[in-house]
Design a protein around this motif. Structure first.
Motif, short mmCIF file in Angstrom:
data_model
loop_
_atom_site.label_atom_id
_atom_site.label_comp_id
_atom_site.label_asym_id
_atom_site.label_seq_id
_atom_site.Cartn_x
_atom_site.Cartn_y
_atom_site.Cartn_z
N ALA A 1 0.84 -1.21 0.00
CA ALA A 1 0.00 0.00 0.00
C ALA A 1 0.87 1.25 0.00
CB ALA A 1 -0.93 -0.01 1.21
N ALA A 2 1.92 1.25 0.82
CA ALA A 2 2.82 2.41 0.88
C ALA A 2 3.50 2.62 -0.47
CB ALA A 2 3.85 2.22 1.97
N LEU A 3 3.93 1.55 -1.09
CA LEU A 3 4.57 1.63 -2.40
C LEU A 3 3.63 2.28 -3.42
CD1 LEU A 3 6.97 0.74 -4.26
CD2 LEU A 3 5.68 -1.36 -4.66
N ARG A 4 2.41 1.80 -3.45
CA ARG A 4 1.42 2.34 -4.40
C ARG A 4 1.15 3.82 -4.12
NH1 ARG A 4 -1.61 -1.65 -3.99
NH2 ARG A 4 -2.89 -0.93 -2.26
N LEU A 5 0.93 4.16 -2.86
CA LEU A 5 0.60 5.54 -2.52
C LEU A 5 1.79 6.48 -2.73
CD1 LEU A 5 -1.55 4.91 0.68
CD2 LEU A 5 -2.36 5.82 -1.51
N PHE A 6 2.98 6.08 -2.31
CA PHE A 6 4.16 6.92 -2.49
C PHE A 6 4.41 7.18 -3.97
CE2 PHE A 6 6.39 5.24 1.63
CZ PHE A 6 5.54 5.99 2.41
N SER A 7 4.23 6.16 -4.80
CA SER A 7 4.51 6.34 -6.23
C SER A 7 3.45 7.18 -6.93
CB SER A 7 4.66 4.98 -6.93
OG SER A 7 3.42 4.31 -6.98
N GLN B 1 18.13 -4.45 -3.18
CA GLN B 1 18.68 -5.77 -2.89
C GLN B 1 18.19 -6.80 -3.91
OE1 GLN B 1 21.05 -5.76 -0.21
NE2 GLN B 1 21.55 -7.42 -1.60
N GLU B 2 16.93 -6.69 -4.29
CA GLU B 2 16.39 -7.60 -5.32
C GLU B 2 17.12 -7.37 -6.65
OE1 GLU B 2 12.17 -8.95 -7.41
OE2 GLU B 2 12.22 -7.10 -6.23
N LEU B 3 17.38 -6.11 -6.98
CA LEU B 3 18.09 -5.78 -8.21
C LEU B 3 19.50 -6.39 -8.20
CD1 LEU B 3 18.43 -4.15 -10.87
CD2 LEU B 3 19.10 -2.20 -9.44
N GLU C 1 23.06 4.61 2.87
CA GLU C 1 22.95 3.16 2.67
C GLU C 1 22.38 2.82 1.30
OE1 GLU C 1 21.25 -0.74 4.99
OE2 GLU C 1 21.73 1.06 6.14
N ILE C 2 21.35 3.54 0.88
CA ILE C 2 20.76 3.29 -0.44
C ILE C 2 21.76 3.67 -1.53
CG2 ILE C 2 18.90 3.92 -2.04
CD1 ILE C 2 18.07 2.08 0.34
N GLU C 3 22.46 4.79 -1.34
CA GLU C 3 23.45 5.22 -2.32
C GLU C 3 24.56 4.18 -2.47
OE1 GLU C 3 24.86 7.99 -5.16
OE2 GLU C 3 22.92 7.68 -4.20
N ALA C 4 24.95 3.53 -1.39
CA ALA C 4 25.97 2.47 -1.46
C ALA C 4 25.47 1.28 -2.29
CB ALA C 4 26.37 2.02 -0.06
N SER D 1 11.07 4.89 7.92
CA SER D 1 11.52 3.50 7.92
C SER D 1 10.85 2.70 6.82
CB SER D 1 11.25 2.84 9.28
OG SER D 1 11.93 3.52 10.30
N LEU D 2 9.59 3.02 6.58
CA LEU D 2 8.83 2.34 5.52
C LEU D 2 9.42 2.67 4.15
CD1 LEU D 2 6.40 0.47 5.26
CD2 LEU D 2 4.92 2.50 5.38
N LEU D 3 9.69 3.95 3.92
CA LEU D 3 10.30 4.37 2.65
C LEU D 3 11.65 3.71 2.46
CD1 LEU D 3 10.34 6.20 0.11
CD2 LEU D 3 11.41 7.95 1.56
N PHE D 4 12.47 3.74 3.50
CA PHE D 4 13.80 3.14 3.43
C PHE D 4 13.72 1.66 3.11
CE2 PHE D 4 17.18 0.81 5.69
CZ PHE D 4 18.26 1.23 4.93
N ARG D 5 12.82 0.95 3.77
CA ARG D 5 12.71 -0.49 3.55
C ARG D 5 12.28 -0.80 2.12
NH1 ARG D 5 9.70 -5.20 7.06
NH2 ARG D 5 10.41 -6.89 5.73
N LEU D 6 11.36 0.00 1.58
CA LEU D 6 10.93 -0.21 0.19
C LEU D 6 12.11 -0.05 -0.77
CD1 LEU D 6 7.52 1.69 0.19
CD2 LEU D 6 7.85 -0.79 0.02
N MET D 7 12.90 0.99 -0.56
CA MET D 7 14.05 1.23 -1.43
C MET D 7 15.11 0.15 -1.24
SD MET D 7 14.79 5.27 -1.35
CE MET D 7 13.67 6.47 -2.03
#
Length: 195
Positions: free
Chosen positions: A19-25, A68-70, A122-125, A57-63
């Motif tokens: 839900a957060a993914l859909r709404l944020f996007s 990580q999947e990529l 962390e995401i940039e790394a 934390s929710l945004l960070f986890r989604l990213m």
């Protein structure tokens, strides 16, 4: 922290992230409240905090999950004979992986500005790790005498930016098949780096 009685973390947690993914996007991170996410999932707003400490934390986890999947998927690509084959494989992989995840891609690029400095680092790394894969291909191609790349880092960023453009305009019902689009992009990338 105790979960709400009758809740299932293996079901509710993923529903919250979806839900957060859909709404944020669709609306942007700053415009979405925890209440809106809760309403989308069908739980009380306070129940969200049983699954995530806060919206950041929710945004960070989604990213983080997306990156990580990529990286995991890229690591599973088969070995190639030379840098030309490796580059062609990278182009096809990047386009197809990202086209299947438009919301994740949008958030991964457009919402970086909303991360805390620690989360951004962390995401940039993770992003740098992925970019290093392509840069390694360019460096390999230079050693093999196959590529003429003045600056492998700039070439890496330019190619990734070009490939990401597909996500903004490609439609399955459009005039070109995905195979045709992939071939066109491969031709453009190849011509830009080969002798």
């Amino acid at each position: 922290m105790a979960r709400t009685q009758g809740s299932h973390s293996d079901i509710t947690g993923p529903r919250i992230r979806k839900a957060a993914l859909r709404l944020f996007s669709r609306r942007g991170y700053a415009a979405v409240s925890m209440r809106q996410i809760a309403a989308e999932v069908g739980v009380q707003a306070g129940a969200l905090y049983n699954y995530t400490p806060d919206k950041q934390s929710l945004l960070f986890r989604l990213m983080q999950e997306h990156m990580q999947e990529l990286l995991n998927s890229a690591a599973e690509l088969p070995a190639t004979e030379n840098a030309i084959e490796a580059l062609k494989q990278f182009v096809g992989f990047h386009i197809r992986f990202h086209l299947q995840r438009p919301d994740e891609v949008f958030i991964a690029y457009m919402e970086l500005r909303n991360l805390t400095p620690e989360n951004f680092a962390e995401i940039e790394a993770l992003r740098r790790n992925y970019e290093d894969t392509l840069e390694g291909i360019f460096k390999q191609g230079q050693v093999e005498g196959l590529f003429t790349v003045t600056d492998s880092k700039i070439a890496t960023l330019a190619v990734i930016a070009m490939l990401n453009g597909v996500m903004t305009w490609y439609r399955t019902e459009g005039r070109l098949t995905l195979d045709a689009v992939e071939q066109i992009y491969w031709d453009m990338v190849r011509r830009s780096v080969t002798r």
